[in-house]
Design an enzyme around this catalytic site. Sequence first.
Site, mmCIF file in Angstrom:
data_model
loop_
_atom_site.group_PDB
_atom_site.id
_atom_site.type_symbol
_atom_site.label_atom_id
_atom_site.label_comp_id
_atom_site.label_asym_id
_atom_site.label_seq_id
_atom_site.Cartn_x
_atom_site.Cartn_y
_atom_site.Cartn_z
ATOM 1 N N GLN A 274 32.438 85.948 35.794
ATOM 2 C CA GLN A 274 31.610 86.816 36.622
ATOM 3 C C GLN A 274 32.317 88.346 36.766
ATOM 4 O OE1 GLN A 274 32.073 84.554 40.539
ATOM 5 N NE2 GLN A 274 30.625 83.170 39.894
ATOM 6 N N ASP B 190 27.994 76.026 41.741
ATOM 7 C CA ASP B 190 29.545 76.351 41.589
ATOM 8 C C ASP B 190 29.895 77.458 41.643
ATOM 9 O OD1 ASP B 190 29.814 73.442 41.836
ATOM 10 O OD2 ASP B 190 29.970 73.069 39.549
#
Length: 294
Positions: free
Chosen positions: A247, A72
């Site tokens: 991220q 994902d």
Amino acid sequence: MEQFRNIGVIGRMGSVKVVETLRQLKQYLVANNYQVILEEDTASILPGHGQQVASKRLLGEICDLVIVVGGDGSILGAARELAKSKIPLLGVNRGRLGFLTDISPSDLEERLSKVLKGEYIVEHRFLLDGHVERNGKPLGFGTALNDVVLHPGKSTRMIAFDLFIDGHFVYSQRSDGLIVATPTGSTAYSLSAGGPIMHPKLDAIVLVPMFPHTLSSRPIVVDGRSEIKLVIGETNEAYPQVSFDGQMNIACAPGDIIRISKKPFKIRLIHPTDHNFYATCRDKLGWASNTTAS
């Protein structure tokens, strides 16, 4: 249904299994006369591939479809880069849970063949934009498909902040931070923190406190068009961070303002025709199967 001829391919780095699946995928697409364009980092782990190479952004301009091989997290990274291009994304699962990457490598060619023939369904998922300001000036910007999270970073101190929704003061809070999640992100970090599962079709945002210093603080679900503002308390001793899908991070300071709202562009996720959100939850979250007699 759209016709896919120019197909971009993105693979997660650092996995032997991903490389195996990338080779299988490339071989299948080339054998069936599709034009394959490899994302530049992906191309580096496929020596001798013989295909065209492009950046993620360029894939959005020249491809009809992008196939992402990984977990994902790989879809999240591709979505942030490609949302503006409106190019559809298809995920091949080489990760752990796989809420967004729902084609298995074991039946890759069979299921991919059907998708490329037009047998698929499309989901539109919205993203969040987050802007950080300091002293009235822009400090940083990020985009998230799953969530925007205010958190203490490496510090173990609580964060004091004020929450405003659509200009209305909601509360002041001391906690480990706040998760602002889309329906897509409601099955990720938000779920681990006690947030609700939201169906992907909902136009809503959930705000989930992280270990709040009060028992009365609970998740809040608001309209997807809401504008959310977080003001970090001036008296904070900690210097928290804002992360986007886990991220990308922006370091913040006391007094900084974080503004979060829906991105004007949505991504399009391609699924096989048998895709079912509740079946995915049942499989990935270990829900019980039907116990009623047939």
